[in-house]
Scaffold this active site. Structure first.
Site, PDB file in Angstrom:
ATOM      1  N   SER A 164       0.868  -1.183   0.000  1.00 16.10           N
ATOM      2  CA  SER A 164       0.000   0.000   0.000  1.00 16.10           C
ATOM      3  C   SER A 164       0.898   1.225   0.000  1.00 16.10           C
ATOM      4  O   SER A 164       2.081   1.128   0.376  1.00 16.10           O
ATOM      5  CB  SER A 164      -0.865  -0.010   1.276  1.00 16.10           C
ATOM      6  N   TYR A 211      -1.810  -0.602  10.462  1.00 18.19           N
ATOM      7  CA  TYR A 211      -1.901  -0.978   9.042  1.00 18.19           C
ATOM      8  C   TYR A 211      -0.625  -0.540   8.318  1.00 18.19           C
ATOM      9  O   TYR A 211      -0.049  -1.312   7.526  1.00 18.19           O
ATOM     10  CB  TYR A 211      -3.136  -0.312   8.432  1.00 18.19           C
TER      11      TYR A 211
HETATM   12  P1  NAD Z   1     -11.488  -6.120   0.227  1.00 18.95           P
HETATM   13  O1  NAD Z   1     -11.846  -6.016   1.663  1.00 18.95           O
HETATM   14  O2  NAD Z   1     -12.424  -5.566  -0.796  1.00 18.95           O
HETATM   15  O3  NAD Z   1     -11.157  -7.646  -0.155  1.00 18.95           O
HETATM   16  C1  NAD Z   1     -10.232  -8.371   0.616  1.00 18.95           C
HETATM   17  C2  NAD Z   1     -10.483  -9.860   0.460  1.00 18.95           C
HETATM   18  O4  NAD Z   1      -9.558 -10.536   1.320  1.00 18.95           O
HETATM   19  C3  NAD Z   1     -11.898 -10.273   0.901  1.00 18.95           C
HETATM   20  O5  NAD Z   1     -12.486 -11.106  -0.073  1.00 18.95           O
HETATM   21  C4  NAD Z   1     -11.658 -11.007   2.213  1.00 18.95           C
HETATM   22  O6  NAD Z   1     -12.591 -12.055   2.448  1.00 18.95           O
HETATM   23  C5  NAD Z   1     -10.259 -11.543   2.000  1.00 18.95           C
HETATM   24  N1  NAD Z   1      -9.603 -11.871   3.256  1.00 18.95           N
HETATM   25  C6  NAD Z   1      -9.634 -11.171   4.427  1.00 18.95           C
HETATM   26  N2  NAD Z   1      -8.977 -11.836   5.380  1.00 18.95           N
HETATM   27  C7  NAD Z   1      -8.519 -12.993   4.811  1.00 18.95           C
HETATM   28  C8  NAD Z   1      -7.795 -14.108   5.296  1.00 18.95           C
HETATM   29  N3  NAD Z   1      -7.413 -14.184   6.573  1.00 18.95           N
HETATM   30  N4  NAD Z   1      -7.483 -15.093   4.431  1.00 18.95           N
HETATM   31  C9  NAD Z   1      -7.886 -15.041   3.146  1.00 18.95           C
HETATM   32  N5  NAD Z   1      -8.606 -14.027   2.624  1.00 18.95           N
HETATM   33  C10 NAD Z   1      -8.926 -13.014   3.464  1.00 18.95           C
HETATM   34  O7  NAD Z   1     -10.050  -5.427   0.102  1.00 18.95           O
HETATM   35  P2  NAD Z   1      -9.307  -4.746  -1.135  1.00 18.95           P
HETATM   36  O8  NAD Z   1      -9.556  -3.300  -1.063  1.00 18.95           O
HETATM   37  O9  NAD Z   1      -9.575  -5.471  -2.400  1.00 18.95           O
HETATM   38  O10 NAD Z   1      -7.797  -4.961  -0.671  1.00 18.95           O
HETATM   39  C11 NAD Z   1      -6.961  -5.984  -1.202  1.00 18.95           C
HETATM   40  C12 NAD Z   1      -5.524  -5.721  -0.780  1.00 18.95           C
HETATM   41  O11 NAD Z   1      -5.113  -4.428  -1.244  1.00 18.95           O
HETATM   42  C13 NAD Z   1      -5.338  -5.687   0.752  1.00 18.95           C
HETATM   43  O12 NAD Z   1      -4.096  -6.286   1.075  1.00 18.95           O
HETATM   44  C14 NAD Z   1      -5.308  -4.205   1.063  1.00 18.95           C
HETATM   45  O13 NAD Z   1      -4.610  -3.925   2.253  1.00 18.95           O
HETATM   46  C15 NAD Z   1      -4.632  -3.652  -0.162  1.00 18.95           C
HETATM   47  N6  NAD Z   1      -4.912  -2.237  -0.415  1.00 18.95           N
HETATM   48  C16 NAD Z   1      -6.196  -1.811  -0.611  1.00 18.95           C
HETATM   49  C17 NAD Z   1      -6.427  -0.448  -0.835  1.00 18.95           C
HETATM   50  C18 NAD Z   1      -7.819   0.110  -1.050  1.00 18.95           C
HETATM   51  O14 NAD Z   1      -7.976   1.349  -1.077  1.00 18.95           O
HETATM   52  N7  NAD Z   1      -8.833  -0.696  -1.252  1.00 18.95           N
HETATM   53  C19 NAD Z   1      -5.359   0.446  -0.841  1.00 18.95           C
HETATM   54  C20 NAD Z   1      -4.064  -0.035  -0.632  1.00 18.95           C
HETATM   55  C21 NAD Z   1      -3.857  -1.391  -0.428  1.00 18.95           C
END
Ligand code: NAD
Length: 253
Positions: free
Chosen positions: A144, A157
């Site tokens: 991130s 985080y």
């Molecule tokens: P999201 O919450 O939409 O989806 C995350 C998925 O991970 C979900 O389907 C959830 O069930 C799954 N998950 C959660 N815990 C888990 C576990 N213990 N084992 C297996 N699966 C698990 O999130 P997103 O926004 O798509 O984020 C995906 C990645 O990108 C994450 O690592 C997040 O930190 C990173 N990220 C997201 C953003 C953002 O703005 N959305 C920004 C920077 C980084």
């Protein structure tokens, strides 16, 4: 730029929603077989159905990335079903809004670190030997912009995502001569359930989130998926140990 993925096999964790689902769909659209994995069975199976509906090939394997037995099972299933593992997107991650550092709790700390850090480490622990044994592969980890700088009111985080970059860079050096490349993507705010959960309580925060990006908007899941596919492609053959910001210019400020 070569994007020849046909016949290859990819594993995506957290592929039941958001960035993981979009990346699984993008891999499948390039002709890869995708092992869709998530702790959420309903979301993961929905991703498989979307891939199959557009003519792609995917299977679902449930995996909680905090559980070593689950991660080991995911990689074993991939090899027993398809005989190889070419690309891994270690994407599963969680974010818990918790205010300033002193407002955090031990439970929050342990939960965030378990998924975001231990999960990525466990996945790589079981992916790297498979990739070395088959003569190469590519891993992309979800970090991130919070892994590249401060993230006020998200300090745990931020620490977890800095750790993902530390794991990424160290593994990249350790396995460079084994033909395994390891990189990270560092999204800024992306329009996903994670984003909506964090901002739905206060729509003004959503406007602010758009405004802090120099391009004037938040990102899309497809834009992160494109970056992951690029890092996996032969076009990125000389890129390893890199943390790629996918951030509309945010880190350039
Ligand atoms: P999201 O919450 O939409 O989806 C995350 C998925 O991970 C979900 O389907 C959830 O069930 C799954 N998950 C959660 N815990 C888990 C576990 N213990 N084992 C297996 N699966 C698990 O999130 P997103 O926004 O798509 O984020 C995906 C990645 O990108 C994450 O690592 C997040 O930190 C990173 N990220 C997201 C953003 C953002 O703005 N959305 C920004 C920077 C980084």
């Amino acid at each position: 730029m070569s994007m020849t993925f046909a016949g290859r096999v990819a594993v995506v964790t957290g592929a039941g929603a958001g960035i993981g689902r979009a990346t699984a769909l993008a891999f499948a659209a390039q002709g890869l077989t995708v092992v869709v994995s998530d702790v959420d069975v309903v979301g993961g199976e929905a991703t498989v159905r979307q891939i199959e509906a557009s003519g792609g090939t995917a299977v679902f394997v449930r995996c909680d990335v905090t559980q070593e037995a689950d991660v080991q099972h995911l990689m074993e299933q991939t090899i027993s079903a398809f005989g190889r593992l070419d690309y891994a997107f270690n994407n599963a991650g969680i974010e818990i809004e918790h205010g300033r550092l002193a407002d955090g709790t031990l439970d929050m700390f342990d939960a965030i670190m378990a998924v975001n850090v231990k999960g990525v480490w466990l996945c790589m622990k079981y992916q790297l030997p498979l990739m070395v044994a088959q003569g190469g592969g590519v891993i992309v980890n979800a970090a991130s912009v919070a892994g590249l700088g401060a993230a006020p009111k998200m300090s745990i985080y931020a620490a977890s995502k800095h750790a993902v970059i530390g794991l990424t860079k160290s593994a990249a050096i350790e396995y460079a001569k084994k033909k395994v490349r390891v990189n990270a993507v560092c999204p800024a705010v992306i329009d996903t359930d994670m984003f909506r959960r964090a901002y739905e309580a206060d729509p003004r925060k959503a406007d602010y989130a758009a405004a802090v990006h120099p391009v004037g908007r938040i990102g899309t899941v497809e834009e992160v998926a494109s970056a992951v596919l690029y890092l996996c492609s032969e076009g990125a053959a000389f890129i390893t140990g890199h943390a790629l910001a996918v951030d509309g210019g945010t880190m350039a400020i």
